[in-house]
Every structure is written in structure tokens, then in C-alpha cells.
Design a protein around this motif. Structure first.
Motif, short mmCIF file in Angstrom:
data_model
loop_
_atom_site.label_atom_id
_atom_site.label_comp_id
_atom_site.label_asym_id
_atom_site.label_seq_id
_atom_site.Cartn_x
_atom_site.Cartn_y
_atom_site.Cartn_z
N TRP A 1 40.30 46.08 33.32
CA TRP A 1 40.75 44.95 35.17
C TRP A 1 39.78 44.16 34.67
O TRP A 1 39.94 42.81 34.95
CB TRP A 1 40.18 45.76 35.68
CG TRP A 1 40.78 45.29 37.36
CD1 TRP A 1 41.88 45.32 38.09
CD2 TRP A 1 39.26 44.14 38.19
NE1 TRP A 1 41.36 44.37 39.38
CE2 TRP A 1 40.16 43.45 38.99
CE3 TRP A 1 38.26 43.96 38.01
CZ2 TRP A 1 39.45 43.18 39.95
CZ3 TRP A 1 37.52 43.58 38.28
CH2 TRP A 1 38.09 42.63 39.69
N GLN A 2 38.51 44.22 33.55
CA GLN A 2 37.45 43.02 33.84
C GLN A 2 37.70 41.99 33.12
O GLN A 2 37.51 40.88 32.58
CB GLN A 2 36.31 43.78 33.50
CG GLN A 2 35.16 44.71 34.49
CD GLN A 2 34.16 44.90 33.95
OE1 GLN A 2 33.45 44.37 34.23
NE2 GLN A 2 34.69 46.05 33.96
N LEU A 3 39.42 42.46 31.85
CA LEU A 3 39.20 41.95 30.92
C LEU A 3 40.63 40.26 31.64
O LEU A 3 40.20 38.87 31.22
CB LEU A 3 39.58 42.12 29.78
CG LEU A 3 38.37 43.13 28.72
CD1 LEU A 3 39.39 44.31 27.25
CD2 LEU A 3 38.04 41.50 27.85
N SER A 4 41.01 41.07 31.87
CA SER A 4 42.80 40.68 32.96
C SER A 4 41.75 38.73 34.01
O SER A 4 42.10 38.17 34.12
CB SER A 4 43.59 41.09 33.31
OG SER A 4 43.10 42.37 33.44
N GLU A 5 40.75 39.58 34.78
CA GLU A 5 40.33 38.91 35.50
C GLU A 5 39.42 37.76 34.70
O GLU A 5 39.18 36.33 35.10
CB GLU A 5 39.22 39.45 36.62
CG GLU A 5 39.48 40.40 37.71
CD GLU A 5 40.39 39.53 38.22
OE1 GLU A 5 40.17 38.61 39.05
OE2 GLU A 5 41.24 40.17 38.59
N ALA A 6 38.62 38.46 33.76
CA ALA A 6 38.65 36.61 32.84
C ALA A 6 39.66 36.12 32.06
O ALA A 6 39.15 34.69 32.78
CB ALA A 6 37.58 37.73 31.34
N VAL B 1 48.52 32.83 34.97
CA VAL B 1 50.11 33.84 35.08
C VAL B 1 49.62 34.94 35.64
O VAL B 1 48.91 35.70 36.67
CB VAL B 1 49.25 34.86 33.67
CG1 VAL B 1 49.12 32.95 32.64
CG2 VAL B 1 47.59 35.13 33.60
N SER B 2 50.25 36.25 35.96
CA SER B 2 50.76 36.92 36.51
C SER B 2 50.21 38.28 35.53
O SER B 2 48.92 37.83 34.91
CB SER B 2 51.79 37.69 36.54
OG SER B 2 52.21 38.58 35.51
N LYS B 3 49.37 39.51 36.78
CA LYS B 3 48.33 40.81 36.31
C LYS B 3 49.05 41.25 35.04
O LYS B 3 48.36 41.93 34.11
CB LYS B 3 48.06 41.56 37.82
CG LYS B 3 47.37 40.93 38.62
CD LYS B 3 46.90 41.91 39.59
CE LYS B 3 46.00 41.44 40.42
NZ LYS B 3 45.93 42.63 41.62
N LYS B 4 50.83 41.03 35.06
CA LYS B 4 50.82 42.08 34.19
C LYS B 4 50.75 41.30 32.44
O LYS B 4 49.94 41.97 31.65
CB LYS B 4 52.56 41.92 33.81
CG LYS B 4 52.93 43.34 33.23
CD LYS B 4 54.70 43.38 34.28
CE LYS B 4 55.35 44.77 33.59
NZ LYS B 4 56.94 44.67 33.93
N VAL B 5 51.09 39.56 32.85
CA VAL B 5 50.49 39.06 31.53
C VAL B 5 49.36 39.21 31.25
O VAL B 5 49.08 39.28 29.76
CB VAL B 5 51.36 37.53 31.22
CG1 VAL B 5 51.01 37.08 30.59
CG2 VAL B 5 52.76 36.74 31.89
#
Lengths: 308, 350, 378
Positions: C114-119, C126-130
């Protein structure tokens, strides 16, 4: 063991007969730093002056007032005038004299409560924090237990059993205000006890008593002082609340809370009878709080120097 | 230069002549309880921080104890001093058993064994002057000495570690890290101990200052015939100061031997990995050397691997490593002790 | 300083000061350097040398109270004086930072993925999935096994070395062109340190990002950096290619630093520490900041701070008037040899407040003087 100890012959030149004296002056130096920082804290200094004025007034004024708090001259309300600067209450008691007497008792109670809270809290906290283990568990459960006892009900019981004089009120309040002090000091002691200088003392063979008295307590002074001042402020309010609901100091004596209790009905008609004691309570707790802030800042080692 | 107040010949313990080691540690175990949560915390398990280690230390000798964080090297030092009470095993100092003694009985032994800590900031009471810091052990143990004699001794000690006795009334924060560490050493030396446990004594110091403290320790050892248990993770400093070295991994000694044996002819794969991972301040050597990069991290000591504790990260591991714990015994050509089923000296450049 | 093609970061005459109650702390003074694409710059220095503060300045992370002078150009953007908004655009996107403590750089209440995708989503729409897929990819890049499973875990489920890799993954997820690593391995064990440094170098090779690594460990610099910059007392005292600086140091401080590290050749011999303590940044000596501790110092060294002058080949510079007295194969032990034990040092507070004060004093002298004082006032 004794035979292996003394390898050194005491042939060193006598260096410092004045060592002890020097140490004292240097030790005071650090207090000077704390004091200087406190003196620079403007709010604390203003508060201190106001509080000193209040205390002085409470002590000195009785000698200059024509009436004391037991005087019931007119036996009825009188408006402020040259005779009674703050008027009188329904029994004709001089409000200024009452206020002075009330302030005396409120402060007296507050100081006793703060002293009790500090002594009980610091002792239990330091012992629990240093010894740890089951002693710690026991003491902290005791704190939890103490916190859930309905304090007011007990005080009411005590008041009905022993009557209520100022010292009973003080003791009752004191018995119920040490818990937070104990918790704070236990936490700090716990972290101090794990510091290497405490471990070093232990490695030297220092006893637990020595460790508490020489190493732990001096490092707690700042926190202890701050908490003691805050306890004074809380105690003034708590005493006022108790007296207001009739469980505190009783007639013929008086306290700030009791004065408010006697006169809050007059808030519309004779507002000064309510506002005067109210103002004194607020002033005392406010100034004591600010002084506590000042002491805390003065002791804060982070304020000494910024190093890059 | 003042003359040393204690000459090496005076300090040499009588036991040294008979060949008895100053300190004998055997099967030392220290476990800590893992507590659960609840109103009355219950012990739900044990962590063996030190899982049965044995070694000897002679007067005037330095044993380096190296390993990574969590391997139990600091706990070992404290367990020897009885600051952490050992769970089992034996610690003998000059032939006398220390495990199981009461605090009162230990008091007299405390004079002979002292400790120097890692953090020169935390190990000195910030509200005490240097004078009172160094005085404290003397006040505890030599209360009969009188102020004059104690003060003379304090001045003496400060000079010994390279501090100006005139500055004894200053507070620790007025000194630099290296100077503070010297104060800690002066305090440890006050009772004229025979053994010093040095727990990472220079790792908190700046590089240029470390060397000064290392020199001081070496000189003090020669002068006072001190035995050092030097606990550290910095391999180059341990190599410089130690006569013998013990390598610890997850609470066990995996290899122990003289400096040349361990640094030159290590047979345990963990020792080899440790030595090859330490960066050298030499760009050419860094480029040339073959580094063993271990995979993964040190496993949790709560649940250590079966058999050899290092097998989960070892490139030599076979089935036997999981089933049978390798004993610490003489292996390889020179016969220094190593705990590996497949001991082998790694051929490497320099 | 002219900007040439390939220069990623150009720092020119950077100055950072912190006003405090006790005076102005001059944390960084006149620091200039450039960093090219794909280059690894090692910044070494001891505590209080200003090495961390200068990197914080590049990231725009200094507190408001700091007074910053000079210029920091990242490509064509001037960072000094840039607003918070524009800084945020740069930070984590073009410039990434890796801090010393992996525990405090990760939020314990969110999963690592989660922290990496937020960054990633902070800089990409982009979408959360991507973003999650990108997070897993980044974890794989830093060498975390089973990245898809690990992404769903919380920081406390990772060990120290793994956590630092997550921090690195977070730093590289937006493909930065500059990575600033402030003591990235100081909190780690040697065997794990080797893994992390290797990861950093591999990422440099794969993404051709420039790396600025700040450390006190000369070994780390020797193994990783192309160029090295030695800092002392808030300024650069020597810089150049790693080989040149390590083999032919042209500044006595560097010589002393290298000489104070234990080395197999020194077994059985005494180490050579640098006497005294680093200067207080509040009260610097008038001349060379190292002069009070320098064995070569003469009166000219106290007059004015020397300039950083070129000494020899390929951009090797030194801030020393006597650099040519250091031949390179000098024995640093001879240079720094002094009788340390038995010599008495004054408290740091004294030597720092007044660098003129004698640092070394003979015990015999002290004793004599004390004896005299005893005699004069009984």
C-alpha cells in the motif's frame, strides 16, 4: 577479597583539600542554568509575581483588615462601600475577609495535597520502575484499582464519619491524586533504570537504595517539580468542587469553593460575591500552571544547544 | 609523565603462575522470558540469547567477541558480570563460582570485574560532574579511605586516561565523545579491576577519535596487566586489539582461535562471510576481492533452526546440518575450534 | 561553474546557517560540486561535518529556520527558494531519499504494498491495481523474494535488512534520476550491509540514476563510490576520484582519517588518531577549520580559510595550503605521531570555544602547577 584490593600505596601528593567545596559550587552551576532559563520565561515570571502577591495577601492582609471571617456584623447583605470593599454576604460576613481566609485554606489544602501526591506517587513509581517484575505488576494494578474507586463517595463517607476540617479534606484529596504521578514516575524510572549509567552503578556494586537516591531521583527532579505544581493547580480546583457540593471545609471556616457555594444564587443580584472568589481560583490555578510550564521548559535539556 | 601507580608485576594475579585462567566460562546460558499480555503477564516462552558458550580468558589477554546484532555478544558480557543473572552454566573468576551468588556476595567480586559501555552519552549520569562519576566506585567500596585519599586517586585516574584533573568539576556534556569514553574508562579502572568487559567501547565514536581510545586501552592493558573481553561488531578494530577472537552467531560461538587463526585461516563459513563482507577503506582491494554475500537475515532466536543454527544462510548446508548440531571442536590443520561439519579454509587473496 | 551536458545536479557555493539562542550555527559553508548521470558520489565526514545538512538542502528538507545561500540546480530547476508545491513534485519523483533508519521511514499501520503504491500514485495518475503491480515490481527489483506475497505484509513482518530494501524500493519506484542515501547501512549488520550496497549498485546499473551516498564509513565509500568528497567543519576539504583520494590524499585531515582506521599492516603497532576534537560550527577558527588539529599547520593556515585548489589529475581538489608537502606515500603515522597517553586533553567545550587554547598539556606541568596552587592557597 580484602587482601587483593589495595595495590596502590597512598603516596600521591595531597592535591585538593577544597575538593568538596568546589564540587558544591559546580553542582550549583547547573541549577543556575535552570534558574536562568526559568527567569527568562516571561509567562512564568508574570505568573510567579501574581501568585506571590496572592500568597502574601492571604498571609498579611488579616492583620490590616478590621474584620475577620467570623465577624457577622450586620447580619445581612451589604453592597460594597468604604466599610466593606467587597460587600458582605447574607450573614453579614465581610467578603474581603472571607476571601482572604478562603484563599489561605485553599492554598494550604492544595500544598498538602500536592506534597502527598508527590511523595506517594514518586515513591511507588520509582520502586515499581526500578524493581520491575511482580512488584511492578502489583503496584500498577493497585493504581488501576485506586482509579476506579468512586472518590466522591469515599470522601463523603469520610466527611460524615470524621466531620470535615481542612486537613481531612486535604488528606482525602491527597489519597486520590497520586496515581498519575506514580504512573509518570514509573515510566521514567523504567527508562532510567535501563540507562547505562545505572547499569554502570550496578556493576560497581551499588545498592538499590543508592541507585534510587543518587541516580534516579536527581534525574526525575524536573518532572517531579512540574507535576507537583500541576497537582497544586488541580487540588485548588478539586477542593473548590468538593466544598461547592458541601463535602469540603465547613462553616465557620471557609474556602474559596465554599464561598462560591454560599453565593452562587447571588450571581444576578450581587455578582461580585460570586466573581471575586471565582477570579481568585482561576488566577491561582492559571498562574500555577504557567509556573509549571516554565519549570518544565527550564529543565528541558533539549533547549540547551542546537548542534548540527 | 607520571609513573604508573600499579606496575604490571604487582597486578599479575597469583593464579597466573599456576596456569589457571582468570575467567572460565562454561556452558553459559542466558534466556529471557517472552511474556504474554493480560492483567497478570504470563511467561509464554523463552528466548535463548546466549545458548551455552564456553571459553577461558587469561590475565593480560584480550578476547574479542564478534558477531552481528542479536547474536548475544553483549548479553554474554553482562551475564559474566552477573548484571544479567545467567540461566545456567558456570562463570568462574579466579576459580570462584559466580553463578548463583547473592548480590551481597557479589559485591566483593565487582571490584575485580568492571564494564565500559558503548554509549559515552548514556553511560555517564548527566547531572554529575566528572569528579563524582569517577569517585562513585571508590565511595562505594573504599568508604574508609577518607576524602583526601579518594580525591588523590581520582586525579590519578583522570591523568591515567589523558584528562586534565583540573577539569574534574565539569559536566560530561562539556566533553567530546572520545573524552567521555575516557571518563567511563577511568571510572571502570577506579577499583583496579583485573577484568574489563568492553561493550562496543568505540563504535559510537567518530573514526578519528576511535583510534585514540583503542591506543589508550592497549596501553592500559600493558601497564596494568588487564584482561579484556572486547565485545564489538567492527572486525578491523577487533583484529587490531585482540589476542584471541570468538565469533558468535545466534547465541553460540561458531569459531574461536587466535587472531591469525580466525582472520587468516577461518574454517567456519559464517566467519568467512563476515570477514569478506566488511568493507575496506581501499578502493582497489574492494574491487578485486570476492565477496561472499549471504542471503537472508539472521533467524529469530525465539525459534532457532534445528541442528546448525547457520544452515539457513549457509551455501554448504547438507542434510546432516539440519539434524545434527556441529560441536565446537578442533578442526582443520591448525586445530583451532570451529563448529562446522564441513570446515575448510577459504583460499582468498590477502 | 558552467553546466555541461550530463550534469544532473550542480551545487554552487551552498551555505546553510541555523540561528540559535547561543549564536549562529554555520552548518554548511561554500560547498560546490556537480553530479553526473549514473555517477556515485560518496560524501564522507564525521559527526558535525555538515554532510547530512547539505543533502537535506538538496532535498529541500531543511527546517524553516535555516538560512540557505548559494544555488542548487537540479537539471534546469533551481531548488533553493522553491515553493513547497514544486518541491513535492521533485521529491520522490526525480529525487529520492533513503534514510538511515528503515523502521521510522515506514508507516507501521499500512502494508508495504500500500505504501509503495501510494508513493507511485502520488506522481502518476493510475488505478490502484496498476500501482500495486508497480509496487510488486519494485520489490522484486530490490531483491525481495516472493514480492507478491510480501507486498501484502506490514513493515514489522520484515527484518531490518528487508525493511531497508523496502525503503530503497520506495525510493526507486518513480524511477528517480537522483538517489540520496543518508547513512543507508549504518543501522544494519555487515552481512546485510553488503546485500543492500549491492542492491543499490545494481539499481544504478539498471536505471542509470545518480547516487549521492552520505556515510562516515570510508570502507563503504571505497567499495561503492566513483568520486568522493571529504567534509570537515561544514565544508568540502578534499574531493576527487576515489582511487586518487584514497591513494594520494592531499589534505592532512584525509590522511589522518585513513590512518586512524585499523589495518592489518598496523597489527601490534599503535594507531594514529587525530588529536583534539572537531571545531564547533558556532565558533569556527579564522583560518583553516582543521588547523587546530593539523600536524602541518603553520601561522599562514590561521590567516584565512584556504581555497579548494586543484591538485593533480582529473578534478582532484584539496583545501590545503601545504597539499604538495603530502606526497601520497607519506606514512600517516609519522605525520600524526604524538604522545597521546600521558598527554592531557582539555574538555571539548574549552577547545571548541577557544581554538587558540592549548590542546595538549603535559601531566608533569599540570601537577607542578597544582602543587604550586596548593602551596599558594592552603
Amino acid at each position: 577479597m580484602a587482601d587483593t584490593v589495595t595495590k596502590t600505596t597512598p603516596d600521591e601528593p595531597d592535591t585538593t583539600p577544597r575538593a568538596g567545596h568546589e564540587f558544591d559550587t559546580e553542582a550549583r552551576k547547573q541549577w543556575k542554568i535552570v534558574l536562568r532559563r526559568f527567569l527568562r520565561h516571561r509567562m512564568a515570571m508574570i505568573s510567579l509575581s501574581v501568585l506571590v502577591l496572592i500568597v502574601l495577601a492571604a498571609i498579611v492582609m488579616p492583620w490590616f483588615l478590621p474584620y475577620d471571617h467570623t465577624y457577622t456584623g450586620g447580619g445581612r447583605y451589604e453592597d460594597p462601600g468604604p466599610d466593606h470593599p467587597l460587600g458582605t454576604d447574607n450573614l453579614g460576613r465581610d467578603m474581603l475577609a472571607m476571601l482572604v481566609r478562603g484563599t489561605q485554606f485553599s492554598l494550604l489544602i492544595a500544598v498538602v495535597v500536592a506534597a502527598m501526591a508527590t511523595v506517594i506517587g514518586v515513591t511507588l513509581g520509582a520502586v515499581a520502575g526500578l524493581l520491575g517484575g511482580w512488584v511492578d505488576t502489583l503496584f500498577m494494578r493497585l493504581v488501576d484499582l485506586w482509579l476506579i474507586i468512586p472518590q466522591l463517595a469515599l470522601v463523603a463517607l469520610a466527611a460524615s464519619a470524621f466531620g470535615s476540617s481542612w486537613y481531612l479534606v486535604a488528606i482525602a484529596l491527597g489519597l486520590f491524586s497520586w496515581m498519575s504521578v506514580a504512573r509518570i514516575n514509573r515510566g521514567l524510572t523504567l527508562s532510567l533504570a535501563n540507562q547505562e549509567f545505572v547499569e554502570a552503578a550496578r556493576a560497581m556494586g551499588a545498592s538499590n537504595t543508592r541507585i534510587v537516591v543518587k541516580h534516579i531521583l536527581p534525574n526525575l527532579t524536573g518532572v517531579i517539580t512540574v507535576n507537583a505544581t500541576l497537582a497544586v493547580a488541580t487540588a485548588v480546583l478539586a477542593e473548590a468542587a468538593l466544598s461547592f457540593i458541601g463535602l469540603g471545609v465547613n462553616i465557620p471556616d471557609t474556602s474559596l469553593g465554599l464561598i462560591i457555594n454560599n453565593n452562587y444564587a447571588q450571581l444576578e443580584l450581587r455578582p461580585w460575591l460570586f466573581w471575586a472568589p471565582f477570579l481568585v481560583i482561576v488566577l491561582i490555578s492559571l498562574t500555577v500552571n504557567f509556573i509549571g510550564d516554565g519549570i518544565r521548559d527550564a529543565f528541558d535539556p533539549k533547549q540547551t544547544k542546537v548542534r548540527a | 609523565m607520571t609513573t604508573a601507580k600499579t606496575s604490571p608485576s604487582d597486578a599479575a594475579p597469583a593464579g597466573a603462575d599456576t596456569g589457571q585462567p582468570l575467567l572460565q566460562v562454561s556452558d553459559l546460558v542466558k534466556s529471557f522470558p517472552v511474556r504474554g499480555k493480560g492483567i497478570i503477564p504470563r511467561t509464554v516462552g523463552q528466548v535463548q540469547a546466549v545458548a551455552g558458550i564456553s571459553f577461558d580468558l587469561r590475565a593480560g589477554e584480550t578476547l574479542g567477541l564478534v558477531g552481528e546484532s542479536g547474536c548475544g555478544k553483549s548479553t554474554t558480557g553482562r551475564a559474566i558480570l552477573q548484571l544479567h543473572r545467567p540461566t545456567s552454566g558456570s562463570v568462574r573468576f579466579e576459580g570462584r563460582e559466580l553463578v548463583g551468588r547473592t548480590a551481597r556476595q557479589l559485591r566483593s567480586v565487582r571490584r575485580d570485574m568492571q564494564i565500559v559501555f558503548q554509549d559515552p552519552y548514556a553511560s555517564l549520569n548527566p547531572r554529575w560532574t566528572v569528579n563524582s562519576v569517577v569517585r562513585e566506585p571508590l565511595e562505594i567500596h573504599h568508604s574508609s579511605w577518607g576524602d583526601k585519599r579518594i580525591q588523590a586517586k581520582v586525579n590519578n585516574l583522570l591523568e591515567l586516561v589523558g584528562l586534565n584533573p583540573e577539569h574534574r568539576n565539569r559536566f560530561p556534556h562539556e566533553f567530546s565523545g572520545g573524552q567521555r569514553q575516557r571518563i567511563g574508562i577511568a571510572r571502570a579502572l577506579a577499583l583496579e579491576p583485573k577484568l574489563l568487559v568492553l561493550d562496543e567501547p568505540v563504535s559510537a565514536l567518530d573514526v578519528s577519535v576511535q583510534a585514540g581510545v583503542v591506543n589508550l586501552l592497549e596501553e592500559l592493558q600493558q601497564r596494568l596487566n588487564l584482561a579484556y573481553l572486547f565485545v564489538a561488531h567492527d572486525l578491523s578494530i577487533v583484529r587490531h586489539i585482540s589476542h584471541r577472537i570468538a565469533v558468535m552467531y545466534l547465541g553460540k560461538i561458531v569459531e574461536i582461535g587466535t587472531r591469525d587463526e580466525v582472520y587468516g585461516r577461518a574454517t567456519h563459513p559464517y566467519t568467512q562471510a563476515l570477514l569478506s563482507a566488511a568493507p575496506l577503506p581501499d578502493p582497489k582491494a574492494e574491487r578485486e576481492r570476492q565477496r561472499i554475500v549471504l542471503t537472508g537475515d539472521v533467524p529469530s532466536p525465539v525459534n532457532p533452526p534445528s541442528g546448525c543454527r547457520f544452515r539457513t544462510r549457509c551455501w554448504k548446508a547438507q542434510d546432516i546440518c539440519a539434524t545434527e548440531e556441529p560441536k565446537l571442536e578442533a578442526r582443520g590443520e591448525d586445530g583451532h575450534l570451529s563448529a562446522c561439519h564441513f570446515p575448510e579454509v577459504r583460499s582468498r587473496e590477502s | 561553474m558552467t553546466t555541461t551536458a550530463g550534469d544532473l545536479l550542480t551545487v554552487d557555493n551552498l551555505t546553510v546557517e541555523f540561528p540559535t539562542d547561543d549564536g549562529v550555527v554555520r552548518a554548511v559553508r561554500g560547498v560546490s560540486f556537480t553530479l553526473r548521470q549514473g555517477e556515485v558520489l560518496g560524501v564522507v565526514g564525521e559527526s558535525g561535518s555538515g554532510k547530512s545538512v547539505s543533502s537535506m538542502a538538496v532535498m529541500g528538507l531543511l527546517p524553516r529556520s535555516a538560512r540557505i545561500g548559494g544555488s542548487i540546480r537540479f537539471r534546469d530547476t533551481e531548488i533553493v527558494g522553491l515553493g513547497q508545491r514544486q518541491l513535492e513534485k521533485l521529491r520522490g519523483n526525480d529525487i529520492a531519499m533513503i534514510f538511515q533508519d528503515p523502521m521510522t521511514s515506514l508507516n507501521p499501520v499500512y502494508t508495504v504494498g500500500w505504501q509503495l503504491s501510494e508513493a507511485y500514485r502520488a506522481h502518476h495518475r493510475v488505478s490502484k491495481k496498476v500501482a500495486w503491480a508497480k509496487a510488486v515490481e519494485a520489490l522484486e527489483l530490490v531483491g525481495i523474494p516472493q514480492p507478491d506475497r510480501r507486498a501484502a505484509q506490514f513493515p514489522h513482518e520484515f527484518s531490518g535488512g528487508m525493511r531497508q530494501r523496502v525503503v530503497i524500493a520506495m525510493a526507486i519506484i518513480n524511477d528517480p534520476t537522483l538517489i540520496i542515501a543518508d547513512e543507508p547501512t549504518t543501522a544494519l549488520d555487515v552481512t546485510v550491509q553488503a546485500q543492500v550496497l549491492e542492491t543499490l549498485l545494481r539499481i544504478r546499473d539498471e536505471t542509470s540514476a545518480a547516487i549521492m551516498i552520505i556515510t562516515h564509513d570510508l570502507g563503504v565509500v571505497a567499495g561503492m563510490a566513483d568520486r568522493v568528497q571529504v567534509m570537515y567543519g561544514g565544508t568540502v576539504v578534499e574531493s576527487g576520484q576515489v582511487d586518487a583520494v584514497f591513494e594520494q590524499p592531499r589534505m592532512p585531515y584525509t590522511v589522518g582519517l585513513l590512518g586512524s582506521i585499523p589495518h592489518p599492516d598496523l597489527l601490534g603497532k599503535r594507531l594514529t588518531p587525530i588529536k583534539g576534537a572537531p571545531p564547533s560550527l558556532m565558533n569556527l577558527p579564522p583560518g583553516c577549520a582543521f588547523a587546530p588539529r593539523c600536524p602541518l599547520a603553520g601561522p599562514e593556515c590561521d590567516e584565512a580559510e584556504p581555497e579548494l585548489v586543484p591538485v593533480g589529475v582529473s578534478g582532484h581538489t584539496s583545501r590545503c595550503l601545504k597539499w604538495d608537502e603530502l606526497g601520497g606515500d607519506d606514512d600517516s603515522r609519522e605525520l600524526f605521531e604524538h604522545d597521546e597517553i600521558g598527554a592531557v586533553e582539555n574538555p571539548a567545550s574549552l577547545t571548541q570555544a577557544d581554538p587558540e587554547l592549548a590542546v595538549v598539556e603535559d601531566v608533569a606541568e599540570v601537577e607542578q602547577r597544582m602543587a604550586r596552587e596548593e602551596g599558594s592557597n592552603p
